[in-house]
Design an enzyme around this catalytic site. Structure first.
Site, PDB file in Angstrom:
ATOM      1  N   LYS A  88     -37.433 -32.779  98.605  1.00 11.49           N
ATOM      2  CA  LYS A  88     -35.974 -32.668  98.526  1.00 11.49           C
ATOM      3  C   LYS A  88     -35.527 -31.424  99.287  1.00 11.49           C
ATOM      4  CE  LYS A  88     -32.861 -33.639  94.765  1.00 11.49           C
ATOM      5  NZ  LYS A  88     -32.711 -33.566  93.319  1.00 11.49           N
TER       6      LYS A  88
HETATM    7  C1  E4P Z   1     -29.952 -35.211  91.978  1.00 10.72           C
HETATM    8  O1  E4P Z   1     -31.062 -35.413  92.426  1.00 10.72           O
HETATM    9  C2  E4P Z   1     -29.561 -34.040  91.183  1.00 10.72           C
HETATM   10  O2  E4P Z   1     -30.691 -33.532  90.529  1.00 10.72           O
HETATM   11  C3  E4P Z   1     -28.576 -34.366  90.088  1.00 10.72           C
HETATM   12  O3  E4P Z   1     -28.184 -35.697  90.076  1.00 10.72           O
HETATM   13  C4  E4P Z   1     -27.500 -33.344  89.917  1.00 10.72           C
HETATM   14  O4  E4P Z   1     -26.645 -33.740  88.878  1.00 10.72           O
HETATM   15  P1  E4P Z   1     -25.617 -32.760  88.147  1.00 10.72           P
HETATM   16  O5  E4P Z   1     -24.364 -32.713  88.947  1.00 10.72           O
HETATM   17  O6  E4P Z   1     -25.395 -33.412  86.810  1.00 10.72           O
HETATM   18  O7  E4P Z   1     -26.303 -31.412  88.047  1.00 10.72           O
END
Ligand code: E4P
Length: 231
Positions: A88
């Site tokens: 990522k």
């Molecule tokens: C995606 O891979 C992220 O980890 C995640 O969906 C972030 O979500 P949030 O806005 O609830 O922190």
């Protein structure tokens, strides 16, 4: 649409993986830090749990540097943990340069923190395996998160990009339905929302009634047998 769990919590992953409908896991530095455990170890454990399901899956693990060279180095190390790991990378210029380099090495990437169609286009052009638009965070600032998924779908289809769209930052079950309707390839979902996908009051009431009626019928048969009636 593939269903991923958005968490770094091993127990949550075990519980949901046991349902047999889980296609992967996404983590981020916030979720990993919340668990207070060794990062590599957590990723290894997650991979182990998903392997045991016998299904195809990926696990996204995030780099934590701002410079392309360092991100590439970290990305190689993360990908070396297991072939199911997808690296990522944040959607910043250095991140996109790192994605381009990693993809040329055959390392799959998930470009995260995507908030616009142009950003998604950049990720796809760099060779991202996945791009993650964050719908909940857009809704939080009064923009239409799901509109972004629809727009990215259209652009990717127009130009035949194979980068998968992963709807992230999901806050409630309607986000999941709308992501599926918009043609998202993947939705990553926090556990409490994931479990809500099962709920419908008519399912629960209906099942209670079926079981109540079945028990009454069994009881009736038992009484009949006791009195020498039904065989
Ligand atoms: C995606 O891979 C992220 O980890 C995640 O969906 C972030 O979500 P949030 O806005 O609830 O922190």
């Amino acid at each position: 649409m593939k269903l991923y769990l958005d968490t770094g919590n091993i127990e949550e992953i075990r519980e949901v993986a046991a349902l047999g409908v889980l296609d992967g896991v996404t983590t981020n530095p916030t979720l990993i830090a919340r668990e207070g455990k060794d990062f590599t170890q957590v990723i290894r454990e997650i991979v182990g749990i998903l392997k045991a399901t016998g299904k195809e899956f990926t696990v996204s693990a995030e780099v934590t540097d701002l410079h392309a060279d360092k991100m590439v180095e970290q990305g190689r190390a993360l990908a070396a943990i297991d072939p199911h790991v997808v690296v990522k990378v944040p959607l910043i210029p250095e991140g996109i340069a790192a994605v381009h380099r990693l993809s040329r090495e055959g390392i799959r990437t998930n470009v995260t923190l995507c908030f616009s169609t142009n950003q998604a286009l950049l990720a796809a052009k760099a060779g991202a395996f996945i791009v993650s638009p964050f719908v909940g965070r857009l809704d939080d600032i009064g923009e239409q998160g799901l509109g972004l998924i629809r727009d990215i779908r259209r652009v990717f289809d127009n130009y035949h990009f194979t980068t998968q769209i992963l709807t992230a930052s999901i806050r409630h079950p309607l986000h999941v339905t709308e992501a599926a309707l918009a043609g998202s390839d993947i939705a990553t979902i926090p556990k409490q929302v994931f479990m809500k996908l099962f709920h419908h009051p008519l399912t629960e009431q209906g099942n209670e009634k079926f079981l109540r009626d079945w028990r009454a019928y069994e009881e009736q048969l038992r009484r009949g047998t006791q009195h020498g009636g039904a065989q």
